[in-house]
Design a protein around this motif. Sequence first.
Motif, PDB file in Angstrom:
ATOM      1  N   ALA A  20      17.982 -12.176 -36.071  1.00 30.10           N
ATOM      2  CA  ALA A  20      16.778 -11.850 -36.842  1.00 30.10           C
ATOM      3  C   ALA A  20      17.028 -12.030 -38.332  1.00 30.10           C
ATOM      4  N   ARG A  21      18.212 -11.667 -38.807  1.00 28.24           N
ATOM      5  CA  ARG A  21      18.546 -11.831 -40.230  1.00 28.24           C
ATOM      6  C   ARG A  21      18.534 -13.304 -40.635  1.00 28.24           C
ATOM      7  N   GLU A  22      18.957 -14.176 -39.732  1.00 23.82           N
ATOM      8  CA  GLU A  22      18.933 -15.614 -40.018  1.00 23.82           C
ATOM      9  C   GLU A  22      17.515 -16.063 -40.359  1.00 23.82           C
ATOM     10  N   VAL A  23      16.540 -15.540 -39.621  1.00 28.71           N
ATOM     11  CA  VAL A  23      15.143 -15.917 -39.848  1.00 28.71           C
ATOM     12  C   VAL A  23      14.593 -15.229 -41.086  1.00 28.71           C
ATOM     13  N   VAL A  24      14.816 -13.922 -41.186  1.00 34.65           N
ATOM     14  CA  VAL A  24      14.194 -13.132 -42.248  1.00 34.65           C
ATOM     15  C   VAL A  24      14.856 -13.368 -43.600  1.00 34.65           C
ATOM     16  N   VAL A  30      12.490 -20.333 -36.752  1.00 35.20           N
ATOM     17  CA  VAL A  30      12.712 -19.612 -35.498  1.00 35.20           C
ATOM     18  C   VAL A  30      13.281 -20.546 -34.437  1.00 35.20           C
ATOM     19  N   ALA A  31      12.751 -21.752 -34.364  1.00 33.20           N
ATOM     20  CA  ALA A  31      13.200 -22.703 -33.340  1.00 33.20           C
ATOM     21  C   ALA A  31      14.682 -23.033 -33.489  1.00 33.20           C
ATOM     22  N   ASP A  32      15.152 -23.189 -34.723  1.00 31.74           N
ATOM     23  CA  ASP A  32      16.572 -23.497 -34.949  1.00 31.74           C
ATOM     24  C   ASP A  32      17.464 -22.336 -34.522  1.00 31.74           C
ATOM     25  N   VAL A  39      18.345 -18.913 -26.674  1.00 29.30           N
ATOM     26  CA  VAL A  39      17.232 -18.106 -26.167  1.00 29.30           C
ATOM     27  C   VAL A  39      15.924 -18.807 -26.533  1.00 29.30           C
ATOM     28  N   THR A  40      14.815 -18.267 -26.049  1.00 31.81           N
ATOM     29  CA  THR A  40      13.523 -18.871 -26.349  1.00 31.81           C
ATOM     30  C   THR A  40      13.044 -18.472 -27.743  1.00 31.81           C
ATOM     31  N   ASP A  41      12.114 -19.252 -28.256  1.00 31.17           N
ATOM     32  CA  ASP A  41      11.522 -18.954 -29.565  1.00 31.17           C
ATOM     33  C   ASP A  41      10.878 -17.576 -29.562  1.00 31.17           C
ATOM     34  N   GLN A  42      10.190 -17.253 -28.478  1.00 33.34           N
ATOM     35  CA  GLN A  42       9.496 -15.971 -28.402  1.00 33.34           C
ATOM     36  C   GLN A  42      10.475 -14.801 -28.452  1.00 33.34           C
ATOM     37  N   THR A  43      11.633 -14.967 -27.854  1.00 32.80           N
ATOM     38  CA  THR A  43      12.646 -13.906 -27.906  1.00 32.80           C
ATOM     39  C   THR A  43      13.050 -13.638 -29.347  1.00 32.80           C
ATOM     40  N   ILE A  44      13.281 -14.707 -30.101  1.00 35.79           N
ATOM     41  CA  ILE A  44      13.659 -14.547 -31.510  1.00 35.79           C
ATOM     42  C   ILE A  44      12.510 -13.901 -32.280  1.00 35.79           C
ATOM     43  N   ARG A  45      11.270 -14.319 -32.009  1.00 35.56           N
ATOM     44  CA  ARG A  45      10.129 -13.707 -32.696  1.00 35.56           C
ATOM     45  C   ARG A  45      10.062 -12.206 -32.419  1.00 35.56           C
ATOM     46  N   ASN A  46      10.333 -11.807 -31.179  1.00 40.11           N
ATOM     47  CA  ASN A  46      10.344 -10.385 -30.839  1.00 40.11           C
ATOM     48  C   ASN A  46      11.438  -9.654 -31.615  1.00 40.11           C
TER      49      ASN A  46
END
Length: 99
Positions: A20-24, A30-32, A39-46
């Motif tokens: 999550a820190r990688e994204v935020v 998110v895809a990367d 994992v799936t994109d949706q998992t990372i979004r969650n």
Amino acid sequence: MFVAQKKSRQFSPEFRETAAREVVEKSRPVADVARDCGVTDQTIRNWVKQFRHTNSAADTGLSLPERARMKELERLVRELEEENRFLGKSVAFFAKKHR
């Protein structure tokens, strides 16, 4: 009819937070991050949603316009870094071809 059950994987809280820190914080797509973590994109979004809820942006001390400006600058930096990587590869390609 046989239906295969999908076994769910468990990830440690530290692993989830790091993703999550990688994204935020690093503004990675998110895809990367999802691809890197397997994992799936949706998992990372969650995970990002949970991370943001736990670590409220209000803790940063930035106002809404400041946060928007910061996000825009992070996006610009990410684009420039991608361009630099591309140019570096191009230079190496043409230098090798020229020899």
